[in-house]
Write an enzyme that holds these catalytic residues in place. Structure first.
Site, PDB file in Angstrom:
ATOM      1  N   ASP A  78       0.674  -1.189  -0.095  1.00 52.94           N
ATOM      2  CA  ASP A  78       0.016   0.219  -0.121  1.00 52.94           C
ATOM      3  C   ASP A  78       0.885   1.217  -0.059  1.00 52.94           C
ATOM      4  OD1 ASP A  78      -1.846   1.790   0.239  1.00 52.94           O
ATOM      5  OD2 ASP A  78      -2.840   0.999   1.929  1.00 52.94           O
ATOM      6  N   HIS A  83      -0.182   4.245  -0.355  1.00 50.91           N
ATOM      7  CA  HIS A  83      -1.186   5.190   0.312  1.00 50.91           C
ATOM      8  C   HIS A  83      -1.255   6.510  -0.199  1.00 50.91           C
ATOM      9  CE1 HIS A  83      -3.298   4.010   3.973  1.00 50.91           C
ATOM     10  NE2 HIS A  83      -2.214   3.184   4.493  1.00 50.91           N
ATOM     11  N   GLU A  85      -0.897  -0.690  -4.152  1.00 48.86           N
ATOM     12  CA  GLU A  85      -2.117   0.007  -3.906  1.00 48.86           C
ATOM     13  C   GLU A  85      -1.823   1.529  -3.942  1.00 48.86           C
ATOM     14  OE1 GLU A  85      -5.245   0.419  -0.533  1.00 48.86           O
ATOM     15  OE2 GLU A  85      -4.552  -1.684  -0.798  1.00 48.86           O
ATOM     16  N   GLU A 115     -10.277   3.252  -2.879  1.00 53.48           N
ATOM     17  CA  GLU A 115     -10.904   3.310  -1.523  1.00 53.48           C
ATOM     18  C   GLU A 115     -11.536   4.988  -1.602  1.00 53.48           C
ATOM     19  OE1 GLU A 115      -8.065   4.047   1.911  1.00 53.48           O
ATOM     20  OE2 GLU A 115      -6.880   2.825   0.403  1.00 53.48           O
ATOM     21  N   HIS A 143     -12.147  -2.860  -0.140  1.00 51.31           N
ATOM     22  CA  HIS A 143     -11.214  -2.279   0.859  1.00 51.31           C
ATOM     23  C   HIS A 143     -12.060  -2.216   2.234  1.00 51.31           C
ATOM     24  CE1 HIS A 143     -10.014   1.558   2.850  1.00 51.31           C
ATOM     25  NE2 HIS A 143      -8.525   0.809   2.427  1.00 51.31           N
TER      26      HIS A 143
END
Length: 383
Positions: A181, A183, A207, A233, A283
Site C-alpha cells: 500500500d 497510500h 495499492e 477506496e 477495501h
C-alpha cells in the site's frame, strides 16, 4: 411492505460508526457509515438524511438510494456517500432479515462458498515486520498488506526505497503473498522507481501508487509496470470509477462498502468492472458490519478477488480490548481457515450485533481524529 420507524447511529470504539434502522413491524437492520477521522461530519449528513427517510417504505431500497442521491442536488464525496452507505447497508440487512434469507440471496445467490481475505500489518519499520507477519500466519492468513514507505518527498534519495524492497522479500520468505500500500504517499518520480524495483519480487499488487487526483500519471504508470495496480477506496461512485476503467488504469478495484454507497453502489461498481476485466477486492479496514456487507458482495460477485479484514486491531478501552469480533454475538462467523472465511449461513448480513454493548460503548466514545505525518523538514506528508 413496512415503513421505516427509526434510524439511529452509534459512534463506537475504536473508530466506527454503526447505523440501526427499525421498521414499524419490529424488524431491524444494521449498517456501517465509518469514515476514518470524519465521524462528526458523517453524523451531520446522517441527521439530514434521517429526517427525510422516516416513514418511507423500508423495502424500496433503490428508491431510497435514488431519493437521497438525486433530490439533494449536491452529492457525492466521502462524507455524503459514507452516510448513504450506512443507511443502504442497514436497509439490505433489514429486508433480508424480514425475508429470512442472507443478503447474497437477494443479489442473485452465491458464486462461491468461501471468501479469501487478507489483513494489514503496517510494515513501515523493518524490525516489526517479521513479528507482524508471523502473527498473521498464526491467525490463518496466506496474504497480507503492508505499507510501502513511511513517506517520500516529490524527489527523494533512491536509497529510501531500498527498505521497501527488503521488507517485501522478508515477508515473502515466510510464505506469504503481499500487497503493498503506497497510500498515495509517493509522487510520480519516486513511484516509477519503486514499481520497477519491486517487479522482480512480484508483490500481489501495489495499492494507490499515486493519488487518484492524478489520473494522467496513473495511466502512464500503468503502462510502465507489470505489477497489478489496485486502488478505489477514495472513489465513491460508479461515475468516479468510470474514467479509470475506460483508461485501463486499474487492475484491481477496491471500493469501500462503507464509503461507496453501500451494497447497492458497490454491486453496481463490481458489475461495471467485470465488463473491463477488472477484479474487485473490497477495501475494508473497518468494523464488523462493513466486513459482513463486503462478504455478501464477495460471495455474489464473479470478478471478486480478495477482501480486506481488520483482523487483530485491538484497542485498549475501558470496556476491554475492542476488535473486529467484539460486537458480535457469535464471533466464530469470522473464523479464518487456510486464508478463507466461510460463507455465513445466517439471515441478513449473517451476523448478530450485540445491541446492548453498542449502546454502552457509544455513550463515552469520542470522535476519532485523523493521524498526522510530517517529513524531516516539518512539511506535511500523506497519511
Amino acid at each position: 411492505m413496512t415503513k421505516i420507524k427509526s434510524i439511529e447511529y452509534f459512534r463506537v470504539k475504536p473508530r466506527w460508526l454503526f447505523v440501526l434502522i427499525k421498521d414499524e413491524s419490529g424488524g431491524y437492520g444494521w449498517g456501517e457509515a465509518t469514515l476514518e477521522g470524519h465521524s462528526l461530519a458523517v453524523e451531520g449528513a446522517l441527521d439530514e438524511m434521517i429526517v427525510r427517510l422516516l416513514g418511507s417504505e423500508a423495502d424500496d431500497i433503490e428508491h431510497i438510494w435514488q431519493t437521497i442521491w438525486r433530490h439533494g442536488f449536491y452529492r457525492g464525496g466521502p462524507v455524503f456517500m459514507s452516510a448513504l452507505s450506512g443507511i443502504d447497508i442497514a436497509l439490505w440487512d433489514l429486508k433480508a432479515r424480514n425475508l429470512k434469507v442472507p443478503v447474497y440471496q437477494l443479489l442473485g445467490g452465491k458464486v462461491r462458498n468461501k471468501v479469501q481475505v487478507y489483513a494489514w500489518i503496517g510494515g513501515d519499520r523493518p524490525k516489526d515486520i517479521e513479528i507482524a507477519a508471523k502473527a498473521r500466519i498464526s491467525q490463518g492468513l496466506k496474504c497480507i498488506k503492508m505499507n510501502a514507505t513511511e513517506g517520500v518527498n516529490w524527489l527523494d534519495s533512491p536509497s529510501v526505497l531500498d527498505s521497501c524492497v527488503e521488507r517485501l522479500k522478508a515477508v515473502k520468505s515466510l510464505g506469504l503473498d503481499a500487497g503493498l500500500d503506497f497510500h498515495g504517499r509517493l509522487h510520480k518520480p519516486m513511484a516509477k522507481q519503486l514499481a520497477k524495483a519491486l517487479e522482480p519480487i512480484r508483490p500481489l499488487f501495489i495499492e494507490e501508487p499515486l493519488l487518484v487526483e492524478h489520473p494522467e500519471a496513473l495511466k502512464l504508470l500503468a503502462g510502465q509496470t507489470t505489477i497489478p495496480i489496485a486502488f478505489g477506496e477514495r472513489l465513491y461512485t460508479r461515475w468516479d470509477v468510470k474514467r479509470f476503467l475506460e483508461d485501463s488504469t486499474v487492475d484491481i478495484l477496491q471500493p469501500d462498502i462503507a464509503h461507496a454507497g453501500g451494497i447497492s453502489e458497490t454491486r453496481r461498481i463490481a458489475i461495471m468492472a467485470e465488463a473491463y476485466d477488472v477484479g474487485i477486492a473490497p477495501h475494508c479496514p473497518l468494523g464488523p458490519i462493513a466486513f459482513a456487507a463486503s462478504m455478501q458482495i464477495a460471495l455474489s460477485t464473479p470478478n471478486f478477488v480478495i477482501c480486506e479484514m481488520s483482523l487483530g486491531m485491538h484497542y485498549n478501552v475501558e470496556a476491554g480490548d475492542i476488535d473486529l469480533t467484539s460486537y458480535l454475538v457469535d464471533e466464530s462467523v469470522f473464523d479464518i481457515k487456510d486464508g478463507y472465511v466461510m460463507a455465513p449461513t445466517g439471515i441478513g448480513l449473517g451476523i448478530e450485533i450485540n445491541d446492548e454493548m453498542v449502546r454502552k460503548i457509544a455513550k463515552d466514545t469520542e470522535p476519532w481524529q485523523p493521524k498526522s505525518f510530517f517529513g524531516p523538514d516539518g512539511a506535511i506528508r500523506e497519511w
